[in-house]
Design a protein around this motif. Structure first.
Motif, PDB file in Angstrom:
ATOM      1  N   MET A   1       0.843  -1.183   0.000  1.00  0.00           N
ATOM      2  CA  MET A   1       0.000   0.000   0.000  1.00  0.00           C
ATOM      3  C   MET A   1       0.879   1.235   0.000  1.00  0.00           C
ATOM      4  N   PHE A   2       0.472   2.235  -0.716  1.00  0.00           N
ATOM      5  CA  PHE A   2       1.198   3.497  -0.797  1.00  0.00           C
ATOM      6  C   PHE A   2       1.102   4.246   0.522  1.00  0.00           C
ATOM      7  N   ALA A   3       2.233   4.664   1.048  1.00  0.00           N
ATOM      8  CA  ALA A   3       2.251   5.445   2.286  1.00  0.00           C
ATOM      9  C   ALA A   3       2.466   6.908   1.929  1.00  0.00           C
ATOM     10  N   PRO A   4       1.513   7.789   2.254  1.00  0.00           N
ATOM     11  CA  PRO A   4       1.664   9.197   1.908  1.00  0.00           C
ATOM     12  C   PRO A   4       2.832   9.825   2.661  1.00  0.00           C
ATOM     13  N   ALA A   5       3.432  10.829   2.049  1.00  0.00           N
ATOM     14  CA  ALA A   5       4.542  11.534   2.676  1.00  0.00           C
ATOM     15  C   ALA A   5       4.046  12.439   3.797  1.00  0.00           C
ATOM     16  N   PHE A   6       2.769  12.771   3.772  1.00  0.00           N
ATOM     17  CA  PHE A   6       2.208  13.638   4.801  1.00  0.00           C
ATOM     18  C   PHE A   6       0.716  13.362   4.899  1.00  0.00           C
ATOM     19  N   GLY A   7       0.082  13.904   5.922  1.00  0.00           N
ATOM     20  CA  GLY A   7      -1.353  13.742   6.072  1.00  0.00           C
ATOM     21  C   GLY A   7      -1.715  12.556   6.952  1.00  0.00           C
ATOM     22  N   PHE A   8      -2.993  12.263   7.003  1.00  0.00           N
ATOM     23  CA  PHE A   8      -3.483  11.150   7.801  1.00  0.00           C
ATOM     24  C   PHE A   8      -3.080   9.846   7.149  1.00  0.00           C
ATOM     25  N   TYR A   9      -2.857   8.844   7.957  1.00  0.00           N
ATOM     26  CA  TYR A   9      -2.395   7.558   7.458  1.00  0.00           C
ATOM     27  C   TYR A   9      -3.482   6.519   7.660  1.00  0.00           C
ATOM     28  N   GLU A  10      -3.800   5.764   6.599  1.00  0.00           N
ATOM     29  CA  GLU A  10      -4.866   4.773   6.669  1.00  0.00           C
ATOM     30  C   GLU A  10      -4.369   3.355   6.463  1.00  0.00           C
ATOM     31  N   GLY A  11      -3.073   3.136   6.382  1.00  0.00           N
ATOM     32  CA  GLY A  11      -2.535   1.800   6.173  1.00  0.00           C
ATOM     33  C   GLY A  11      -2.400   1.028   7.466  1.00  0.00           C
ATOM     34  N   THR A  12      -1.612  -0.035   7.426  1.00  0.00           N
ATOM     35  CA  THR A  12      -1.446  -0.871   8.616  1.00  0.00           C
ATOM     36  C   THR A  12      -0.040  -0.813   9.193  1.00  0.00           C
ATOM     37  N   ALA A  13       0.907  -0.189   8.527  1.00  0.00           N
ATOM     38  CA  ALA A  13       2.281  -0.069   9.030  1.00  0.00           C
ATOM     39  C   ALA A  13       2.355   1.176   9.910  1.00  0.00           C
ATOM     40  N   LEU A  14       2.052   1.011  11.191  1.00  0.00           N
ATOM     41  CA  LEU A  14       1.904   2.162  12.088  1.00  0.00           C
ATOM     42  C   LEU A  14       3.075   2.351  13.048  1.00  0.00           C
ATOM     43  N   ALA A  15       4.070   1.491  13.004  1.00  0.00           N
ATOM     44  CA  ALA A  15       5.144   1.526  13.997  1.00  0.00           C
ATOM     45  C   ALA A  15       5.898   2.850  14.002  1.00  0.00           C
ATOM     46  N   ASP A  16       6.036   3.500  12.863  1.00  0.00           N
ATOM     47  CA  ASP A  16       6.789   4.748  12.812  1.00  0.00           C
ATOM     48  C   ASP A  16       5.883   5.977  12.742  1.00  0.00           C
ATOM     49  N   LYS A  17       4.592   5.819  13.043  1.00  0.00           N
ATOM     50  CA  LYS A  17       3.632   6.917  13.010  1.00  0.00           C
ATOM     51  C   LYS A  17       3.275   7.337  14.436  1.00  0.00           C
ATOM     52  N   THR A  18       2.786   8.552  14.564  1.00  0.00           N
ATOM     53  CA  THR A  18       2.339   9.072  15.857  1.00  0.00           C
ATOM     54  C   THR A  18       0.827   8.959  15.936  1.00  0.00           C
ATOM     55  N   PHE A  19       0.348   8.435  17.057  1.00  0.00           N
ATOM     56  CA  PHE A  19      -1.083   8.283  17.310  1.00  0.00           C
ATOM     57  C   PHE A  19      -1.589   9.517  18.040  1.00  0.00           C
ATOM     58  N   HIS A  20      -2.744  10.007  17.619  1.00  0.00           N
ATOM     59  CA  HIS A  20      -3.440  11.096  18.309  1.00  0.00           C
ATOM     60  C   HIS A  20      -4.859  10.610  18.587  1.00  0.00           C
ATOM     61  N   GLY A  21      -5.220  10.533  19.857  1.00  0.00           N
ATOM     62  CA  GLY A  21      -6.549  10.060  20.241  1.00  0.00           C
ATOM     63  C   GLY A  21      -7.273  11.109  21.066  1.00  0.00           C
ATOM     64  N   PHE A  22      -8.555  11.306  20.782  1.00  0.00           N
ATOM     65  CA  PHE A  22      -9.372  12.323  21.435  1.00  0.00           C
ATOM     66  C   PHE A  22     -10.350  11.646  22.397  1.00  0.00           C
ATOM     67  N   ARG A  23     -10.298  12.063  23.662  1.00  0.00           N
ATOM     68  CA  ARG A  23     -11.235  11.577  24.680  1.00  0.00           C
ATOM     69  C   ARG A  23     -12.040  12.771  25.189  1.00  0.00           C
ATOM     70  N   LEU A  24     -13.313  12.534  25.456  1.00  0.00           N
ATOM     71  CA  LEU A  24     -14.175  13.575  25.997  1.00  0.00           C
ATOM     72  C   LEU A  24     -14.731  13.088  27.324  1.00  0.00           C
ATOM     73  N   ASN A  25     -14.449  13.830  28.396  1.00  0.00           N
ATOM     74  CA  ASN A  25     -14.926  13.471  29.724  1.00  0.00           C
ATOM     75  C   ASN A  25     -16.429  13.737  29.796  1.00  0.00           C
ATOM     76  N   ASN A  26     -17.211  12.693  30.046  1.00  0.00           N
ATOM     77  CA  ASN A  26     -18.672  12.833  30.093  1.00  0.00           C
ATOM     78  C   ASN A  26     -19.159  13.662  31.268  1.00  0.00           C
ATOM     79  N   VAL A  27     -18.371  13.736  32.339  1.00  0.00           N
ATOM     80  CA  VAL A  27     -18.811  14.438  33.549  1.00  0.00           C
ATOM     81  C   VAL A  27     -18.605  15.937  33.428  1.00  0.00           C
ATOM     82  N   ASP A  28     -17.385  16.358  33.043  1.00  0.00           N
ATOM     83  CA  ASP A  28     -17.095  17.796  33.033  1.00  0.00           C
ATOM     84  C   ASP A  28     -16.890  18.382  31.636  1.00  0.00           C
ATOM     85  N   GLY A  29     -16.926  17.556  30.579  1.00  0.00           N
ATOM     86  CA  GLY A  29     -16.810  18.058  29.215  1.00  0.00           C
ATOM     87  C   GLY A  29     -15.401  18.368  28.769  1.00  0.00           C
ATOM     88  N   ASN A  30     -14.404  18.059  29.610  1.00  0.00           N
ATOM     89  CA  ASN A  30     -13.023  18.338  29.226  1.00  0.00           C
ATOM     90  C   ASN A  30     -12.572  17.422  28.100  1.00  0.00           C
TER      91      ASN A  30
END
Length: 81
Positions: A1-30
């Motif tokens: 699969m082609f790995a883009p030089a930039f942008g979001f990554y949709e492949g499966t080779a994730l070892a050298d990529k940075t993960f960003h995950g968004f959590r929303l606190n249900n109690v205080d909205g943070n």
């Protein structure tokens, strides 16, 4: 699969990529953004058909550096550097 030089990554080779995950606190909205770029934390994605209030609401992997900041109108802005 082609790995883009930039942008979001949709492949499966994730070892050298940075993960960003968004959590929303249900109690205080943070909003919390987890940035994982090494093996110091485990990425645990939510299971399908299971409602978990502490699970990531959205996530992505990228090879780019990403900066987050709040805009003047209260919106979260993301800049890929």
């Amino acid at each position: 699969m082609f790995a883009p030089a930039f942008g979001f990554y949709e492949g499966t080779a994730l070892a050298d990529k940075t993960f960003h995950g968004f959590r929303l606190n249900n109690v205080d909205g943070n909003l919390t953004i987890d940035t994982i770029d090494d093996d110091s934390m485990v990425v645990s994605l939510p299971s399908e058909n299971v409602i978990d209030p502490d699970a990531y609401k959205h996530w992505f992997w990228t090879a780019d550096t990403v900066a987050f900041r709040w805009g003047d109108n209260g919106h979260l802005l993301m800049e890929m550097l």
